[in-house]
Motif scaffolding. Structure first.
Motif, PDB file in Angstrom:
ATOM      1  N   PRO A 296       0.819  -1.220   0.000  1.00 16.95           N
ATOM      2  CA  PRO A 296       0.000   0.000   0.000  1.00 16.95           C
ATOM      3  C   PRO A 296       0.852   1.268   0.000  1.00 16.95           C
ATOM      4  N   GLU A 297       0.372   2.265  -0.687  1.00 18.19           N
ATOM      5  CA  GLU A 297       1.061   3.557  -0.763  1.00 18.19           C
ATOM      6  C   GLU A 297       1.270   4.143   0.624  1.00 18.19           C
ATOM      7  N   THR A 298       0.305   3.957   1.530  1.00 16.85           N
ATOM      8  CA  THR A 298       0.440   4.499   2.890  1.00 16.85           C
ATOM      9  C   THR A 298       1.593   3.837   3.645  1.00 16.85           C
ATOM     10  N   VAL A 299       1.813   2.542   3.407  1.00 12.76           N
ATOM     11  CA  VAL A 299       2.923   1.830   4.050  1.00 12.76           C
ATOM     12  C   VAL A 299       4.251   2.338   3.488  1.00 12.76           C
ATOM     13  N   ILE A 300       4.283   2.578   2.190  1.00 11.31           N
ATOM     14  CA  ILE A 300       5.488   3.127   1.561  1.00 11.31           C
ATOM     15  C   ILE A 300       5.791   4.513   2.148  1.00 11.31           C
ATOM     16  N   ARG A 301       4.768   5.337   2.268  1.00 13.51           N
ATOM     17  CA  ARG A 301       4.942   6.702   2.797  1.00 13.51           C
ATOM     18  C   ARG A 301       5.380   6.671   4.266  1.00 13.51           C
ATOM     19  N   GLN A 302       4.738   5.824   5.077  1.00 10.78           N
ATOM     20  CA  GLN A 302       5.081   5.739   6.491  1.00 10.78           C
ATOM     21  C   GLN A 302       6.504   5.191   6.671  1.00 10.78           C
ATOM     22  N   SER A 303       6.913   4.292   5.790  1.00 10.37           N
ATOM     23  CA  SER A 303       8.292   3.789   5.823  1.00 10.37           C
ATOM     24  C   SER A 303       9.257   4.939   5.614  1.00 10.37           C
ATOM     25  N   SER A 304       8.973   5.780   4.630  1.00  6.57           N
ATOM     26  CA  SER A 304       9.820   6.927   4.343  1.00  6.57           C
ATOM     27  C   SER A 304       9.871   7.875   5.542  1.00  6.57           C
ATOM     28  N   LEU A 305       8.722   8.175   6.120  1.00  5.73           N
ATOM     29  CA  LEU A 305       8.673   9.048   7.292  1.00  5.73           C
ATOM     30  C   LEU A 305       9.459   8.458   8.468  1.00  5.73           C
ATOM     31  N   SER A 306       9.474   7.123   8.548  1.00  7.64           N
ATOM     32  CA  SER A 306      10.162   6.435   9.652  1.00  7.64           C
ATOM     33  C   SER A 306      11.635   6.209   9.373  1.00  7.64           C
ATOM     34  N   GLY A 307      12.093   6.560   8.165  1.00  6.65           N
ATOM     35  CA  GLY A 307      13.501   6.443   7.831  1.00  6.65           C
ATOM     36  C   GLY A 307      13.959   5.033   7.489  1.00  6.65           C
ATOM     37  N   VAL A 308      13.038   4.210   7.010  1.00  5.64           N
ATOM     38  CA  VAL A 308      13.387   2.848   6.601  1.00  5.64           C
ATOM     39  C   VAL A 308      12.860   2.597   5.189  1.00  5.64           C
ATOM     40  N   SER A 309      13.414   1.594   4.564  1.00  2.00           N
ATOM     41  CA  SER A 309      12.927   1.203   3.240  1.00  2.00           C
ATOM     42  C   SER A 309      11.579   0.532   3.375  1.00  2.00           C
ATOM     43  N   ALA A 310      10.732   0.781   2.412  1.00  2.00           N
ATOM     44  CA  ALA A 310       9.428   0.109   2.380  1.00  2.00           C
ATOM     45  C   ALA A 310       9.648  -1.377   2.134  1.00  2.00           C
ATOM     46  N   PRO A 311       8.735  -2.208   2.597  1.00  5.49           N
ATOM     47  CA  PRO A 311       8.881  -3.637   2.329  1.00  5.49           C
ATOM     48  C   PRO A 311       8.876  -3.904   0.825  1.00  5.49           C
ATOM     49  N   SER A 312       9.719  -4.825   0.408  1.00  4.67           N
ATOM     50  CA  SER A 312       9.676  -5.231  -0.999  1.00  4.67           C
ATOM     51  C   SER A 312       8.375  -5.984  -1.223  1.00  4.67           C
ATOM     52  N   LEU A 313       7.977  -6.094  -2.459  1.00  5.24           N
ATOM     53  CA  LEU A 313       6.755  -6.822  -2.787  1.00  5.24           C
ATOM     54  C   LEU A 313       6.844  -8.263  -2.303  1.00  5.24           C
TER      55      LEU A 313
END
Length: 159
Positions: A103-120
């Motif tokens: 989800p886009e929200t998980v990608i965005r929250q990952s960025s805000l948290s300073g970590v890479s978003a989970p890979s697919l």
């Protein structure tokens, strides 16, 4: 499957739920599944034993006690909060059900948290309750959720 032996909490929730003062994700999951909403104030009006019981209800689809969650909640709310759970519209196709798209929200929250978003691939290997947790914790894309990074770490998605 019956009730869990203890409240169903992720490791990161143990501290943040403050002894069930806050609504755990297992309860939020069942509230969303049944299309119900309660306020934090209403949750806190329930005795600890009732909150612990609600957190013991299964999250699996095939659970034989599923229907009893909403009935138990309704009775507890009527008895202790002089209120009823508010019916809300259920999402017929929640983003966390899809293992094939982060989800886009998980990608965005990952960025805000300073970590890479989970890979697919890694997102797809999470169970649906873990995906639900990350999606729920990433709803607000304007600020960091204090439980998001600990959840990512617990699920093996961040160091």
């Amino acid at each position: 499957m019956g009730l869990y032996d203890a409240a169903r909490l992720f490791g990161f929730e143990v501290e943040s739920s403050d002894n069930l003062r806050f609504i755990p994700l297992a309860v939020r999951f069942n509230l969303d599944r049944f299309g119900l909403r309660i306020t934090l104030d209403q949750w806190q009006q329930l005795p600890y034993e009732d909150r612990a019981l609600l957190a013991r209800f299964p999250i699996e689809e095939e659970a034989g006690l599923e229907k009893n969650f909403d009935l138990a909640l309704e009775e507890m709310m009527k008895t202790h909060a002089n209120a009823a759970p508010e019916p809300i519209e259920r999402d017929p196709d929640p983003v966390w059900m899809h293992a094939d798209a982060v989800p886009e929200t998980v990608i965005r929250q990952s960025s805000l948290s300073g970590v890479s978003a989970p890979s697919l691939d890694r997102w797809g290997k999470l169970d649906r309750f873990q995906r639900y947790a990350l999606a729920k914790l990433s709803r607000n894309t304007d600020k960091v959720n204090h439980d998001f990074l600990p959840a990512m770490k617990e699920f093996g998605l961040a160091e």
